[in-house]
Design a protein around this motif. Sequence first.
Motif, PDB file in Angstrom:
ATOM      1  N   CYS A  18       0.849  -1.187   0.000  1.00 58.84           N
ATOM      2  CA  CYS A  18       0.000   0.000   0.000  1.00 58.84           C
ATOM      3  C   CYS A  18       0.886   1.239   0.000  1.00 58.84           C
ATOM      4  O   CYS A  18       1.787   1.366   0.827  1.00 58.84           O
ATOM      5  CB  CYS A  18      -0.900  -0.004   1.229  1.00 58.84           C
ATOM      6  SG  CYS A  18      -1.905   1.493   1.306  1.00 58.84           S
ATOM      7  N   THR A  19       0.627   2.115  -0.934  1.00 56.40           N
ATOM      8  CA  THR A  19       1.427   3.343  -1.012  1.00 56.40           C
ATOM      9  C   THR A  19       0.594   4.561  -0.631  1.00 56.40           C
ATOM     10  O   THR A  19       0.961   5.692  -0.927  1.00 56.40           O
ATOM     11  CB  THR A  19       2.005   3.535  -2.435  1.00 56.40           C
ATOM     12  OG1 THR A  19       0.925   3.536  -3.360  1.00 56.40           O
ATOM     13  CG2 THR A  19       2.976   2.430  -2.790  1.00 56.40           C
ATOM     14  N   GLY A  20      -0.563   4.315   0.028  1.00 56.96           N
ATOM     15  CA  GLY A  20      -1.359   5.429   0.545  1.00 56.96           C
ATOM     16  C   GLY A  20      -0.568   6.161   1.622  1.00 56.96           C
ATOM     17  O   GLY A  20       0.417   5.633   2.150  1.00 56.96           O
TER      18      GLY A  20
ATOM     19  N   MET B 243       4.253   5.237   7.625  1.00 57.15           N
ATOM     20  CA  MET B 243       4.487   4.243   8.682  1.00 57.15           C
ATOM     21  C   MET B 243       5.513   3.187   8.279  1.00 57.15           C
ATOM     22  O   MET B 243       5.760   2.241   9.025  1.00 57.15           O
ATOM     23  CB  MET B 243       3.179   3.555   9.065  1.00 57.15           C
ATOM     24  CG  MET B 243       2.185   4.455   9.758  1.00 57.15           C
ATOM     25  SD  MET B 243       2.795   5.141  11.309  1.00 57.15           S
ATOM     26  CE  MET B 243       2.680   3.693  12.360  1.00 57.15           C
ATOM     27  N   GLY B 244       6.059   3.298   7.072  1.00 62.22           N
ATOM     28  CA  GLY B 244       7.152   2.386   6.738  1.00 62.22           C
ATOM     29  C   GLY B 244       7.037   1.688   5.390  1.00 62.22           C
ATOM     30  O   GLY B 244       7.934   0.957   5.001  1.00 62.22           O
ATOM     31  N   ALA B 245       5.920   1.906   4.683  1.00 64.51           N
ATOM     32  CA  ALA B 245       5.783   1.239   3.386  1.00 64.51           C
ATOM     33  C   ALA B 245       6.880   1.680   2.416  1.00 64.51           C
ATOM     34  O   ALA B 245       7.295   0.913   1.551  1.00 64.51           O
ATOM     35  CB  ALA B 245       4.401   1.510   2.784  1.00 64.51           C
ATOM     36  N   SER B 246       7.363   2.917   2.605  1.00 63.02           N
ATOM     37  CA  SER B 246       8.403   3.418   1.703  1.00 63.02           C
ATOM     38  C   SER B 246       9.642   2.523   1.787  1.00 63.02           C
ATOM     39  O   SER B 246      10.286   2.248   0.775  1.00 63.02           O
ATOM     40  CB  SER B 246       8.761   4.858   2.049  1.00 63.02           C
ATOM     41  OG  SER B 246       9.143   4.949   3.400  1.00 63.02           O
TER      42      SER B 246
ATOM     43  N   SER C 131     -10.102  -2.059  13.299  1.00 59.67           N
ATOM     44  CA  SER C 131     -10.190  -3.513  13.506  1.00 59.67           C
ATOM     45  C   SER C 131      -9.276  -4.273  12.549  1.00 59.67           C
ATOM     46  O   SER C 131      -9.047  -5.472  12.716  1.00 59.67           O
ATOM     47  CB  SER C 131     -11.636  -3.991  13.327  1.00 59.67           C
ATOM     48  OG  SER C 131     -12.016  -3.896  11.979  1.00 59.67           O
ATOM     49  N   CYS C 132      -8.745  -3.589  11.555  1.00 61.94           N
ATOM     50  CA  CYS C 132      -7.866  -4.247  10.571  1.00 61.94           C
ATOM     51  C   CYS C 132      -6.428  -4.297  11.056  1.00 61.94           C
ATOM     52  O   CYS C 132      -5.590  -4.941  10.438  1.00 61.94           O
ATOM     53  CB  CYS C 132      -7.906  -3.507   9.237  1.00 61.94           C
ATOM     54  SG  CYS C 132      -9.475  -3.675   8.396  1.00 61.94           S
ATOM     55  N   GLY C 133      -6.119  -3.595  12.139  1.00 63.47           N
ATOM     56  CA  GLY C 133      -4.737  -3.547  12.606  1.00 63.47           C
ATOM     57  C   GLY C 133      -4.109  -2.220  12.232  1.00 63.47           C
ATOM     58  O   GLY C 133      -4.808  -1.243  11.987  1.00 63.47           O
ATOM     59  N   LYS C 134      -2.790  -2.227  12.208  1.00 67.18           N
ATOM     60  CA  LYS C 134      -2.069  -0.965  12.005  1.00 67.18           C
ATOM     61  C   LYS C 134      -1.278  -0.951  10.711  1.00 67.18           C
ATOM     62  O   LYS C 134      -0.805  -1.987  10.254  1.00 67.18           O
ATOM     63  CB  LYS C 134      -1.109  -0.736  13.171  1.00 67.18           C
ATOM     64  CG  LYS C 134      -1.832  -0.401  14.466  1.00 67.18           C
ATOM     65  CD  LYS C 134      -0.869   0.210  15.463  1.00 67.18           C
ATOM     66  CE  LYS C 134      -1.629   0.668  16.698  1.00 67.18           C
ATOM     67  NZ  LYS C 134      -1.004   0.241  17.927  1.00 67.18           N
ATOM     68  N   ALA C 135      -1.108   0.266  10.188  1.00 71.02           N
ATOM     69  CA  ALA C 135      -0.299   0.467   8.988  1.00 71.02           C
ATOM     70  C   ALA C 135       1.170   0.176   9.318  1.00 71.02           C
ATOM     71  O   ALA C 135       1.544   0.244  10.492  1.00 71.02           O
ATOM     72  CB  ALA C 135      -0.461   1.910   8.501  1.00 71.02           C
ATOM     73  N   PRO C 136       2.003  -0.122   8.371  1.00 77.37           N
ATOM     74  CA  PRO C 136       1.680  -0.275   6.951  1.00 77.37           C
ATOM     75  C   PRO C 136       1.094  -1.649   6.617  1.00 77.37           C
ATOM     76  O   PRO C 136       1.407  -2.634   7.273  1.00 77.37           O
ATOM     77  CB  PRO C 136       3.041  -0.094   6.288  1.00 77.37           C
ATOM     78  CG  PRO C 136       4.028  -0.546   7.291  1.00 77.37           C
ATOM     79  CD  PRO C 136       3.445  -0.212   8.638  1.00 77.37           C
ATOM     80  N   PHE C 137       0.247  -1.639   5.600  1.00 77.77           N
ATOM     81  CA  PHE C 137      -0.385  -2.876   5.146  1.00 77.77           C
ATOM     82  C   PHE C 137       0.239  -3.335   3.834  1.00 77.77           C
ATOM     83  O   PHE C 137       0.499  -2.536   2.939  1.00 77.77           O
ATOM     84  CB  PHE C 137      -1.885  -2.658   4.923  1.00 77.77           C
ATOM     85  CG  PHE C 137      -2.631  -2.359   6.191  1.00 77.77           C
ATOM     86  CD1 PHE C 137      -3.051  -3.378   7.022  1.00 77.77           C
ATOM     87  CD2 PHE C 137      -2.903  -1.054   6.565  1.00 77.77           C
ATOM     88  CE1 PHE C 137      -3.726  -3.117   8.201  1.00 77.77           C
ATOM     89  CE2 PHE C 137      -3.575  -0.771   7.755  1.00 77.77           C
ATOM     90  CZ  PHE C 137      -3.992  -1.805   8.576  1.00 77.77           C
TER      91      PHE C 137
ATOM     92  N   GLN D 147      -0.377  -6.830   8.450  1.00 75.52           N
ATOM     93  CA  GLN D 147      -0.458  -5.503   9.054  1.00 75.52           C
ATOM     94  C   GLN D 147       0.810  -5.217   9.828  1.00 75.52           C
ATOM     95  O   GLN D 147       1.545  -6.141  10.164  1.00 75.52           O
ATOM     96  CB  GLN D 147      -1.719  -5.386   9.931  1.00 75.52           C
ATOM     97  CG  GLN D 147      -1.841  -6.465  10.970  1.00 75.52           C
ATOM     98  CD  GLN D 147      -1.777  -5.956  12.398  1.00 75.52           C
ATOM     99  OE1 GLN D 147      -1.633  -4.765  12.639  1.00 75.52           O
ATOM    100  NE2 GLN D 147      -1.895  -6.858  13.335  1.00 75.52           N
ATOM    101  N   GLN D 148       1.077  -3.955  10.059  1.00 77.35           N
ATOM    102  CA  GLN D 148       2.347  -3.516  10.681  1.00 77.35           C
ATOM    103  C   GLN D 148       3.518  -4.215   9.987  1.00 77.35           C
ATOM    104  O   GLN D 148       4.421  -4.758  10.632  1.00 77.35           O
ATOM    105  CB  GLN D 148       2.350  -3.824  12.169  1.00 77.35           C
ATOM    106  CG  GLN D 148       1.534  -2.838  12.987  1.00 77.35           C
ATOM    107  CD  GLN D 148       1.723  -3.017  14.472  1.00 77.35           C
ATOM    108  OE1 GLN D 148       1.338  -4.027  15.034  1.00 77.35           O
ATOM    109  NE2 GLN D 148       2.319  -2.034  15.111  1.00 77.35           N
TER     110      GLN D 148
END
Length: 84
Positions: free
Chosen positions: A9-11, A17-20, A52-58, A67-68
């Motif tokens: 996910c690049t949102g 949060m770390g996807a980069s 409820s989905c957890g935390k970014a990054p996904f 998640q995370q």
Amino acid sequence: MRKVRVSICTGTACFVMGASEIMLLEDNLPQDLRGKVEVEGIPCLEKCKDSSCGKAPFVLVNGQVVQQATVTTVIEKIRTALNA
Ligand code: FES
């Protein structure tokens, strides 16, 4: 052989949060996983808006949500997917 598809996910929420860092996954893959993984960036999965989905990054690994996510957890999931 089918490759494992990693969709990052690049949102904005995930990116900060770390996807980069996870986008550099291909450069950081262990030798034995090279050529077995397909990495792509995808737009916001909307999971950042639902606690409820957890935390970014996904990250999705063959469609399964991590998640995370970190480079390490994504690599673990790739190994699980290859052994499935
Ligand atoms: S920014 Fe990644 S799920 Fe929304």
